[in-house]
Design a protein around this motif. Structure first.
Motif, PDB file in Angstrom:
ATOM      1  N   SER A 134     -21.186  32.437   6.451  1.00 55.80           N
ATOM      2  CA  SER A 134     -20.403  33.051   7.529  1.00 55.80           C
ATOM      3  C   SER A 134     -18.981  32.499   7.538  1.00 55.80           C
ATOM      4  CB  SER A 134     -21.077  32.847   8.883  1.00 55.80           C
ATOM      5  OG  SER A 134     -21.158  31.479   9.217  1.00 55.80           O
ATOM      6  N   ARG A 158     -25.283  32.770  14.265  1.00 52.23           N
ATOM      7  CA  ARG A 158     -25.533  32.073  13.008  1.00 52.23           C
ATOM      8  C   ARG A 158     -24.230  31.595  12.403  1.00 52.23           C
ATOM      9  NH1 ARG A 158     -29.431  35.044   8.822  1.00 52.23           N
ATOM     10  NH2 ARG A 158     -29.548  33.110   7.722  1.00 52.23           N
ATOM     11  N   HIS A 159     -24.091  30.290  12.283  1.00 53.28           N
ATOM     12  CA  HIS A 159     -22.905  29.764  11.616  1.00 53.28           C
ATOM     13  C   HIS A 159     -23.371  29.000  10.383  1.00 53.28           C
ATOM     14  CE1 HIS A 159     -18.752  28.660  11.214  1.00 53.28           C
ATOM     15  NE2 HIS A 159     -19.124  27.417  10.986  1.00 53.28           N
ATOM     16  N   THR A 160     -23.072  29.563   9.234  1.00 56.99           N
ATOM     17  CA  THR A 160     -23.486  28.980   7.967  1.00 56.99           C
ATOM     18  C   THR A 160     -22.287  28.914   7.039  1.00 56.99           C
ATOM     19  OG1 THR A 160     -23.997  31.135   7.006  1.00 56.99           O
ATOM     20  CG2 THR A 160     -25.791  30.018   8.189  1.00 56.99           C
ATOM     21  N   ALA A 161     -22.479  28.353   5.869  1.00 60.82           N
ATOM     22  CA  ALA A 161     -21.410  28.329   4.874  1.00 60.82           C
ATOM     23  C   ALA A 161     -21.014  29.758   4.500  1.00 60.82           C
ATOM     24  CB  ALA A 161     -21.857  27.554   3.638  1.00 60.82           C
TER      25      ALA A 161
END
Length: 103
Positions: A9, A4-7
């Motif tokens: 993370s 999961r790559h999000t703001a």
């Protein structure tokens, strides 16, 4: 940090790279997304070093704890607060922290 790559993370990874050891926050937290990312990161053995989440009873206590830890260790710390009313609530505490030359 897992798949999961999000703001969130990216934010946590940037804090870890900046040397932040603890992420202080008040309760009740609306930070469940960050908590979830920290749990996922702990399960990922190849994960970057991320700050540990430290929950405090109140945002003022969170800011005071982060300031005290930073002053003792000379390492930067972070505080996540709620928006709107809590931001106004912390105005005096932020002014005091600024006068004490926090890292």
């Amino acid at each position: 940090m897992g798949k999961r790559h999000t703001a969130g993370s990216a934010f946590l990874k940037a804090l870890g790279e900046a040397g932040v050891s603890y992420l202080f926050t008040g309760q009740p937290g609306d930070h469940s997304g960050m908590l979830e990312l920290l749990v996922l990161a702990q399960e990922d053995r190849n994960s970057a070093v991320l700050p540990r989440f430290f929950s405090c009873p109140d945002d003022v206590i969170a800011l005071s704890a982060a300031q005290a830890y930073a002053m003792v260790t000379m390492e930067p710390q972070a505080v996540v607060i709620h928006d709107d009313a809590d931001t106004h609530h912390l105005q005096a505490e932020l002014s005091m922290a600024d006068r004490k030359s926090v890292v």
